[in-house]
Design a protein around this motif. Structure first.
Motif, PDB file in Angstrom:
ATOM      1  N   UNK A  56      76.812  12.894  10.417  1.00 53.15           N
ATOM      2  CA  UNK A  56      75.624  13.312   9.902  1.00 53.15           C
ATOM      3  C   UNK A  56      77.026  14.082   8.833  1.00 53.15           C
ATOM      4  N   UNK A  57      78.380  14.075   8.765  1.00 48.30           N
ATOM      5  CA  UNK A  57      78.857  14.462   7.592  1.00 48.30           C
ATOM      6  C   UNK A  57      79.095  13.275   6.249  1.00 48.30           C
ATOM      7  N   UNK A 100      81.032  13.359  16.229  1.00 51.04           N
ATOM      8  CA  UNK A 100      79.990  13.751  16.669  1.00 51.04           C
ATOM      9  C   UNK A 100      78.842  12.400  16.372  1.00 51.04           C
ATOM     10  N   UNK A 101      78.296  11.480  17.344  1.00 48.11           N
ATOM     11  CA  UNK A 101      77.173  10.671  17.530  1.00 48.11           C
ATOM     12  C   UNK A 101      75.917  11.751  17.247  1.00 48.11           C
ATOM     13  N   UNK A 102      74.833  11.248  16.275  1.00 48.37           N
ATOM     14  CA  UNK A 102      73.707  12.829  15.732  1.00 48.37           C
ATOM     15  C   UNK A 102      72.549  11.537  16.341  1.00 48.37           C
ATOM     16  N   UNK A 156      67.633  14.334  13.774  1.00 50.80           N
ATOM     17  CA  UNK A 156      68.532  15.152  13.317  1.00 50.80           C
ATOM     18  C   UNK A 156      68.579  14.592  11.427  1.00 50.80           C
ATOM     19  N   UNK A 157      69.423  13.536  11.831  1.00 45.15           N
ATOM     20  CA  UNK A 157      68.909  13.447  10.198  1.00 45.15           C
ATOM     21  C   UNK A 157      67.263  13.359   9.634  1.00 45.15           C
ATOM     22  N   UNK A 158      66.689  12.752  10.284  1.00 49.62           N
ATOM     23  CA  UNK A 158      65.040  13.021   9.386  1.00 49.62           C
ATOM     24  C   UNK A 158      65.094  14.806   8.896  1.00 49.62           C
TER      25      UNK A 158
END
Length: 412
Positions: A115-116, A190-192, A196-198
């Motif tokens: 996410x970063x 962390x593996x997202x 979450x990305x959407x």
């Protein structure tokens, strides 16, 4: 005394020839060279030799190639006489222009596919986020390039055999795949989840590469796209034609890119002259820039083979007429993975619509300093045709970060 081979006509079938001894005087001529009976005349291309087989295979291959080229050129001539070219669209197939594409979210500046990394890419003006999806043991669609997590985490674990809460964090620093010797680091390891990305980037276009031939994975990604109502700005991507066909069946409204097989067919159609007469359903061509082979991308071992492959592919694939034809048909061409300014310049000089990079800040600075030429204007409308309805503008922005999902603490 010397050895002389028994003449071929004196040898019974199925038996090895025998050698007989004869006396040779001081002035006698040398005996003939020994050879087996029935092997024909001596020479490098005698019947049954390896070189003879290679020559025969080469002749067959050249004959087949000649027949194929003849048939293809004949079809091209017939198409020009009896068929009409595919009409050009009045607008691009994607509602955005993908000039700056962040590879794995920009894996040179932050740890890939986190996410970063995605937030950093959007901050520096990324037009399209490129990411990879897989599915865990408990059915969670996650953003991860590798199935075996050894490179990413240092632990040889199979992602498909782990529950989401058991996924290990990324190691830091992490080497950039397409820039050997360079590393990235970040606070987020962390593996997202794709969901979450959407939720975090609802208006940012995303290219999703499906890494596994998994029907449940494809259907779940399609369901997430429908749930977040983002079909127009989400692109299917895969190297495999079989996977892309399943993706299109799962969500026909989503645009999609070329598979490797379709890319090779595209080249064949271009060189045969048949391309203007063949419909293309793809919205984007995501292809490597051959100039980076043997420098930052190594599909073959580094050395003369890589240098030769780079020059041949550069000459065969980077044809201005081909890239111009794709742009005229509304298909954007994005070349990957470019991390140096000379590669940025080479891609846009070849006629690419955009570049995919591990360094979005670097590419963003290049585009601001030396912006590529604007896209060509759309073709003129027929007389009396109504102008196309304008598309609503896309609002770029990042929604506030949602609370982390339960069981998602795999950052340590």
């Amino acid at each position: 005394m010397c050895r002389v081979q028994t003449p071929p006509h004196a040898v019974r079938k199925g038996r090895r020839p025998r050698l007989r001894r004869v006396m040779a005087g001081p002035g006698s001529p040398p005996p003939p060279p020994l050879r087996r009976a029935g092997t024909g005349r001596a020479g490098p291309f005698r019947r049954g030799s390896n070189k003879g087989k290679m020559a025969a295979a080469a002749a067959v291959a050249l004959t087949a190639l000649g027949v194929t080229l003849g048939v293809t050129l004949g079809l091209a001539a017939a198409a020009r006489c009896f068929l009409r070219p595919v009409p050009l669209p009045s607008r691009p197939r994607l509602p955005f222009r993908a000039r700056l594409v962040a590879h794995r979210g920009g894996s040179g500046e932050k740890i890939e596919n986190t996410m970063e990394a995605f937030e950093n890419a959007v901050t520096h003006g990324a037009d399209l986020l490129e990411l990879d999806c897989r599915r865990t043991l408990d059915g969670v669609v996650v953003v991860s390039h590798d199935g075996n997590l050894l490179r990413q985490s240092g632990r040889p674990l199979d992602l498909r055999r782990l529950r989401y809460q058991d996924l290990p964090p990324y190691k830091s620093p992490l080497e950039v795949t397409f820039y050997p010797g360079h590393f990235s680091s970040g606070a987020d390891r962390r593996i997202p989840r794709l969901d979450e990305v959407f939720r975090r980037f609802p208006h940012v276009p995303i290219s999703i590469e499906i890494k596994d031939d998994d029907d449940d994975l494809i259907n779940e990604v399609a369901a997430l796209v429908r749930r977040h109502d983002r079909a127009a700005i989400t692109l299917w991507a895969s190297f495999h034609e079989r996977i892309l066909r399943k993706c299109r069946r799962a969500h026909p409204a989503m645009p999609y890119g070329f598979s490797l097989r379709r890319g090779l067919l595209l080249l064949l159609l271009h060189y045969s002259g048949l391309l203007p007469f063949v419909p293309l359903g793809e919205a984007a061509l995501l292809s490597s820039l051959p100039a980076i082979i043997n420098r930052t991308y190594f599909p073959v071992p580094k050395g003369w083979a890589g240098a030769l492959l780079s020059k041949v592919l550069q000459a065969v694939t980077m044809r201005p007429a081909l890239l111009r034809h794709l742009r005229d048909r509304g298909i954007q061409v994005v070349l990957w993975v470019l991390n140096e300014e000379r590669d940025f310049a080479g891609a846009f000089a070849a006629g690419a619509s955009g570049a995919m990079t591990d360094y979005p800040q670097r590419l963003g600075g290049y585009l601001r300093a030396a912006p590529p030429p604007p896209p060509p204007p759309p073709p003129p409308r027929p007389h009396g045709a109504a102008p196309p309805a304008p598309r609503p503008p896309l609002t770029r922005g990042i929604d506030p970060a949602p609370p982390p999902p339960p069981g998602a603490d795999n950052s340590s």
